[in-house]
Design a protein around this motif. Structure first.
Motif, PDB file in Angstrom:
ATOM      1  N   ILE A 250      -7.416  11.143  -4.596  1.00  0.00           N
ATOM      2  CA  ILE A 250      -8.371  10.252  -3.940  1.00  0.00           C
ATOM      3  C   ILE A 250      -8.966   9.267  -4.930  1.00  0.00           C
ATOM      4  N   ASN A 251      -9.187   9.692  -6.167  1.00  0.00           N
ATOM      5  CA  ASN A 251      -9.713   8.759  -7.170  1.00  0.00           C
ATOM      6  C   ASN A 251      -8.762   7.588  -7.385  1.00  0.00           C
ATOM      7  N   ARG A 252      -7.466   7.855  -7.435  1.00  0.00           N
ATOM      8  CA  ARG A 252      -6.490   6.780  -7.650  1.00  0.00           C
ATOM      9  C   ARG A 252      -6.320   5.914  -6.405  1.00  0.00           C
ATOM     10  N   VAL A 253      -6.320   6.539  -5.239  1.00  0.00           N
ATOM     11  CA  VAL A 253      -6.202   5.758  -4.000  1.00  0.00           C
ATOM     12  C   VAL A 253      -7.335   4.748  -3.895  1.00  0.00           C
ATOM     13  N   LYS A 254      -8.545   5.162  -4.244  1.00  0.00           N
ATOM     14  CA  LYS A 254      -9.708   4.282  -4.118  1.00  0.00           C
ATOM     15  C   LYS A 254      -9.644   3.080  -5.060  1.00  0.00           C
ATOM     16  N   ARG A 255      -8.893   3.197  -6.173  1.00  0.00           N
ATOM     17  CA  ARG A 255      -8.908   2.149  -7.187  1.00  0.00           C
ATOM     18  C   ARG A 255      -7.582   1.397  -7.333  1.00  0.00           C
ATOM     19  N   LEU A 256      -6.541   1.870  -6.631  1.00  0.00           N
ATOM     20  CA  LEU A 256      -5.221   1.263  -6.813  1.00  0.00           C
ATOM     21  C   LEU A 256      -4.569   0.745  -5.535  1.00  0.00           C
TER      22      LEU A 256
ATOM     23  N   ALA B  13       0.829  -1.206   0.000  1.00  0.00           N
ATOM     24  CA  ALA B  13       0.000   0.000   0.000  1.00  0.00           C
ATOM     25  C   ALA B  13       0.864   1.257   0.000  1.00  0.00           C
ATOM     26  N   ILE B  14       1.910   1.270   0.820  1.00  0.00           N
ATOM     27  CA  ILE B  14       2.786   2.439   0.869  1.00  0.00           C
ATOM     28  C   ILE B  14       3.489   2.633  -0.472  1.00  0.00           C
ATOM     29  N   ARG B  15       3.947   1.558  -1.080  1.00  0.00           N
ATOM     30  CA  ARG B  15       4.627   1.666  -2.366  1.00  0.00           C
ATOM     31  C   ARG B  15       3.697   2.228  -3.440  1.00  0.00           C
ATOM     32  N   VAL B  16       2.454   1.764  -3.443  1.00  0.00           N
ATOM     33  CA  VAL B  16       1.501   2.241  -4.438  1.00  0.00           C
ATOM     34  C   VAL B  16       1.144   3.703  -4.181  1.00  0.00           C
TER      35      VAL B  16
ATOM     36  N   GLN C 233       3.847   5.832  -5.591  1.00  0.00           N
ATOM     37  CA  GLN C 233       3.802   5.911  -7.046  1.00  0.00           C
ATOM     38  C   GLN C 233       2.699   6.852  -7.513  1.00  0.00           C
ATOM     39  N   ILE C 234       1.552   6.780  -6.846  1.00  0.00           N
ATOM     40  CA  ILE C 234       0.455   7.695  -7.174  1.00  0.00           C
ATOM     41  C   ILE C 234       0.899   9.140  -6.975  1.00  0.00           C
ATOM     42  N   GLY C 235       1.531   9.416  -5.824  1.00  0.00           N
ATOM     43  CA  GLY C 235       1.991  10.771  -5.542  1.00  0.00           C
ATOM     44  C   GLY C 235       2.998  11.267  -6.563  1.00  0.00           C
ATOM     45  N   GLN C 236       3.930  10.416  -6.935  1.00  0.00           N
ATOM     46  CA  GLN C 236       4.932  10.806  -7.924  1.00  0.00           C
ATOM     47  C   GLN C 236       4.291  11.109  -9.267  1.00  0.00           C
ATOM     48  N   ASP C 237       3.333  10.281  -9.671  1.00  0.00           N
ATOM     49  CA  ASP C 237       2.655  10.505 -10.949  1.00  0.00           C
ATOM     50  C   ASP C 237       1.893  11.824 -10.951  1.00  0.00           C
TER      51      ASP C 237
ATOM     52  N   VAL D 270       2.047  21.408  -8.656  1.00  0.00           N
ATOM     53  CA  VAL D 270       1.871  21.418  -7.205  1.00  0.00           C
ATOM     54  C   VAL D 270       3.220  21.360  -6.510  1.00  0.00           C
ATOM     55  N   ASP D 271       3.206  21.626  -5.220  1.00  0.00           N
ATOM     56  CA  ASP D 271       4.435  21.621  -4.427  1.00  0.00           C
ATOM     57  C   ASP D 271       4.621  20.263  -3.752  1.00  0.00           C
ATOM     58  N   ARG D 272       3.771  19.959  -2.779  1.00  0.00           N
ATOM     59  CA  ARG D 272       3.896  18.705  -2.040  1.00  0.00           C
ATOM     60  C   ARG D 272       2.548  18.004  -1.919  1.00  0.00           C
ATOM     61  N   ILE D 273       2.623  16.682  -1.759  1.00  0.00           N
ATOM     62  CA  ILE D 273       1.428  15.853  -1.624  1.00  0.00           C
ATOM     63  C   ILE D 273       1.553  15.004  -0.363  1.00  0.00           C
ATOM     64  N   GLY D 274       0.491  14.946   0.422  1.00  0.00           N
ATOM     65  CA  GLY D 274       0.446  14.083   1.592  1.00  0.00           C
ATOM     66  C   GLY D 274      -0.753  13.158   1.507  1.00  0.00           C
ATOM     67  N   MET D 275      -0.549  11.886   1.834  1.00  0.00           N
ATOM     68  CA  MET D 275      -1.636  10.908   1.836  1.00  0.00           C
ATOM     69  C   MET D 275      -1.536  10.064   3.097  1.00  0.00           C
TER      70      MET D 275
END
Length: 235
Positions: A200-206, A144-147, A150-154, A161-166
């Protein structure tokens, strides 16, 4: 072999050590479980395999000490049980405590930013009108952390944007509590809103995370669906 969500209930265990003949693939191993468990066979078209914490095709060959996971459709102070930072400052984590949005804000917001957009997914009190008492989330934590990374990097590569937190919460949760928080900082609000929605769309499906809903008269694993990019259709 690792099993999650409803597959864990069907097979009767969360993990199993399996000896396989030389030349076996992910598909041949999965085929064995389909033969042993009719309910696994019924779900086969929506199950996604992973080998050593990476999505894998059914034709992927297996070797000694491989870790293979079969993943049902995803449901879509921090005390982090898994977390990852990167050199740019993005942050990804899993927690079994209430999500600390103030901590996440401190991690992603900088003086150069003109916007910080936060999305919170919260536990609602019903599903299609059926009253929900509480929820429980479980996941394949290291994958889950690896995915999430990858989502954040994409997303960071696609939006200004500057930074992303999930952060996603695991374990039991009560009505009104936040199960997932996506925060995006950016110089301007437009890209921040767009990136948060995409996140959030990618987190829900990946991301391999599963949700069980508890009702007054029973409980059920929520069956969502995988993103088309990872679904491996069965022959």
């Amino acid at each position: 072999m690792l099993f999650f969500g409803q597959l864990k209930d069907i097979v009767g265990c969360s993990e199993e050590l399996l000896e396989i003949p030389e030349g076996s693939t992910v598909g041949t191993v999965f085929g064995g479980y389909r033969e042993r468990f009719p309910r696994v066979d019924a779900l086969a078209a929506s199950v996604v395999p992973a080998r050593n914490q990476q999505f894998a095709a059914l034709c992927t060959p297996l070797a000694d000490n491989d870790e293979v996971a079969f993943l049902p459709p995803v449901s879509g102070g921090a005390g982090y049980v898994q977390q990852a930072n990167d050199p740019v400052g993005h942050f990804y984590a899993l927690t079994r405590s209430a999500i600390d949005t103030a901590d996440l804000r401190r991690r992603v917001l900088r003086g150069q930013d003109g916007a910080a957009v936060t999305f919170e997914g919260v536990v609602r009190d019903n599903t299609k009108g059926r009253p929900v008492r509480h929820l429980m989330y479980e996941c394949y934590e290291p994958m889950a952390i690896r995915v999430m990374q990858q989502i954040g990097q994409d997303i960071a590569g696609a939006y200004a944007v500057d930074r992303i937190g999930m952060v996603h919460r695991l374990g039991p949760m009560e009505i009104g509590e936040a199960s997932v928080v996506i925060m995006v900082s950016a110089p301007h609000r437009g890209p921040a809103f767009e990136a948060a929605l995409e996140g959030i769309n990618r987190v829900k499906r990946l991301v391999p995370i599963w949700k069980k809903e508890f009702f007054a008269d029973g409980e059920v694993w929520v069956e969502g669906e995988w993103d088309d990019s990872v679904v491996q259709r069965q022959p």
